[in-house]
Design a protein around this motif. Structure first.
Motif, PDB file in Angstrom:
ATOM      1  N   LEU A 208       0.830  -1.210   0.000  1.00 34.81           N
ATOM      2  CA  LEU A 208       0.000   0.000   0.000  1.00 34.81           C
ATOM      3  C   LEU A 208       0.864   1.259   0.000  1.00 34.81           C
ATOM      4  O   LEU A 208       0.581   2.222  -0.736  1.00 34.81           O
ATOM      5  CB  LEU A 208      -0.924  -0.008   1.213  1.00 34.81           C
ATOM      6  CG  LEU A 208      -2.024  -1.080   1.222  1.00 34.81           C
ATOM      7  CD1 LEU A 208      -2.775  -1.063   2.543  1.00 34.81           C
ATOM      8  CD2 LEU A 208      -2.989  -0.869   0.060  1.00 34.81           C
ATOM      9  N   PHE A 209       1.917   1.258   0.816  1.00 34.05           N
ATOM     10  CA  PHE A 209       2.802   2.426   0.857  1.00 34.05           C
ATOM     11  C   PHE A 209       3.567   2.572  -0.461  1.00 34.05           C
ATOM     12  O   PHE A 209       3.840   3.691  -0.899  1.00 34.05           O
ATOM     13  CB  PHE A 209       3.762   2.326   2.036  1.00 34.05           C
ATOM     14  CG  PHE A 209       3.182   2.785   3.342  1.00 34.05           C
ATOM     15  CD1 PHE A 209       3.242   4.112   3.723  1.00 34.05           C
ATOM     16  CD2 PHE A 209       2.557   1.890   4.193  1.00 34.05           C
ATOM     17  CE1 PHE A 209       2.703   4.549   4.915  1.00 34.05           C
ATOM     18  CE2 PHE A 209       2.011   2.308   5.388  1.00 34.05           C
ATOM     19  CZ  PHE A 209       2.073   3.643   5.750  1.00 34.05           C
ATOM     20  N   TRP A 210       3.926   1.444  -1.069  1.00 34.76           N
ATOM     21  CA  TRP A 210       4.622   1.510  -2.368  1.00 34.76           C
ATOM     22  C   TRP A 210       3.719   2.140  -3.416  1.00 34.76           C
ATOM     23  O   TRP A 210       4.171   2.974  -4.204  1.00 34.76           O
ATOM     24  CB  TRP A 210       5.044   0.110  -2.797  1.00 34.76           C
ATOM     25  CG  TRP A 210       5.815   0.098  -4.088  1.00 34.76           C
ATOM     26  CD1 TRP A 210       7.153   0.297  -4.252  1.00 34.76           C
ATOM     27  CD2 TRP A 210       5.263  -0.100  -5.402  1.00 34.76           C
ATOM     28  NE1 TRP A 210       7.500   0.228  -5.596  1.00 34.76           N
ATOM     29  CE2 TRP A 210       6.349  -0.009  -6.316  1.00 34.76           C
ATOM     30  CE3 TRP A 210       3.995  -0.353  -5.886  1.00 34.76           C
ATOM     31  CZ2 TRP A 210       6.169  -0.170  -7.681  1.00 34.76           C
ATOM     32  CZ3 TRP A 210       3.811  -0.509  -7.262  1.00 34.76           C
ATOM     33  CH2 TRP A 210       4.894  -0.410  -8.139  1.00 34.76           C
ATOM     34  N   LEU A 211       2.454   1.747  -3.433  1.00 35.41           N
ATOM     35  CA  LEU A 211       1.507   2.351  -4.374  1.00 35.41           C
ATOM     36  C   LEU A 211       1.374   3.849  -4.124  1.00 35.41           C
ATOM     37  O   LEU A 211       1.312   4.642  -5.074  1.00 35.41           O
ATOM     38  CB  LEU A 211       0.146   1.663  -4.245  1.00 35.41           C
ATOM     39  CG  LEU A 211       0.059   0.225  -4.764  1.00 35.41           C
ATOM     40  CD1 LEU A 211      -1.314  -0.368  -4.450  1.00 35.41           C
ATOM     41  CD2 LEU A 211       0.336   0.156  -6.263  1.00 35.41           C
ATOM     42  N   ALA A 212       1.333   4.233  -2.845  1.00 35.91           N
ATOM     43  CA  ALA A 212       1.246   5.656  -2.516  1.00 35.91           C
ATOM     44  C   ALA A 212       2.486   6.406  -2.990  1.00 35.91           C
ATOM     45  O   ALA A 212       2.397   7.520  -3.518  1.00 35.91           O
ATOM     46  CB  ALA A 212       1.054   5.833  -1.011  1.00 35.91           C
TER      47      ALA A 212
END
Length: 287
Positions: A208-212
């Motif tokens: 999720l943080f990578w996508l952000a």
């Protein structure tokens, strides 16, 4: 734990800049989170052996811990080859589960004294003999290894021993009423499936943080560190700031084109890789 890992992800991916390794508050948070893991593991070991240890159940749990630890190590070597996890919390729990069996029938005060001794020894003593790679897990090395999760036997086994002592000194522990309400039942479910929660939550959070990070266009910490050191070296050699920034971006671009960028960041360059650096620097105007 999830908040801490989320903060680590945000820092690693460039979404934040938490000083996880230097700020006393973050260091204290890590200590409290890890200590609670180990304390509860010690309590659970006593609860599991109250009516007599079930060997098959114990071995099944131990096998699950060992398999999860191996999976974490393999994943870390692929994702973070410069700081892999070779003896993290799961490895520690697997070893501590075996060693803890020695203490589950001893008087609580004896185990508490052992916990204090392990913590004191681990915090005060170190020997060059334990710098050997095959002994680094003991925790008495003079130089700590570079690892994203390092939980050696000394001093951290003291947390498991403290949990065993607590359960021995408090016979009624673990005999409360089942939690009521949706939140209570959810927390109870998480407690009963803590290993699954531990293994699943970080990959989900990291994704999720990578996508952000992709959405807002931030750079990972390793990339930012490269640019900072590259620009600093360039300006110290007399280059202008704008030109140095352009040269460093060019070096990154050329290494990426040569397929050596990831290996460069992980400090795993071979002979051709090191040659690629020289060629990239020359082509980008670095001399």
């Amino acid at each position: 734990m999830a908040l801490y890992h989320g903060s680590w992800n945000a820092t690693f991916l460039g979404l934040a800049s938490f000083d996880l390794l230097g700020d006393p508050l973050w260091l204290a948070a890590r200590t409290v989170i890890l200590s609670s893991f180990l304390l509860l593991a010690g309590v659970s070991l006593v609860l599991a052996s109250r009516g007599g240890l079930d060997p098959l159940r114990f071995l099944r749990r131990l096998a699950m811990l060992a398999a999860a630890a191996v999976a974490v190590s393999l994943s870390s070597y692929l994702l973070f080859p410069d700081s892999p996890i070779f003896f993290g919390v799961l490895h520690h729990l697997a070893v501590a589960s075996i060693l803890g069996l020695v203490f589950v029938r001893l008087p609580g005060l004896v185990t508490l004294a052992a916990a204090l001794a392990v913590g004191l020894v681990g915090d005060t003593l170190s020997f060059p003999a334990f710098d050997q790679p095959w002994l680094i897990w003991v925790g008495m090395a003079t130089v700590p290894p570079n690892s994203n999760d390092y939980v050696p036997l000394f001093p951290w086994f003291s947390g498991v021993l403290a949990g065993i002592a607590l359960a021995r000194l408090w016979p009624g522990i673990g005999r409360g009423e089942a939690p009521a309400g949706g939140i209570g039942r959810a927390l109870a479910w998480g407690g009963r499936h803590s290993l699954s929660v531990y293994l699943v939550h970080q990959p989900v959070l990291f994704g999720l943080f990578w996508l952000a990070a992709q959405a807002v266009g931030t750079e990972p910490a390793t990339v930012r560190e490269f640019h900072a050191s590259c620009i600093a070296a360039c300006t110290q050699s007399g280059g202008g700031l704008d030109q140095c920034q352009a040269n460093c971006r060019c070096v990154q671009r050329e290494l990426t084109r040569a397929g050596q960028w990831e290996a460069f960041l992980a400090d795993r360059l071979d002979g051709p890789g090191r040659q690629s650096i020289g060629e990239a620097v020359r082509s980008c105007g670095g001399g």
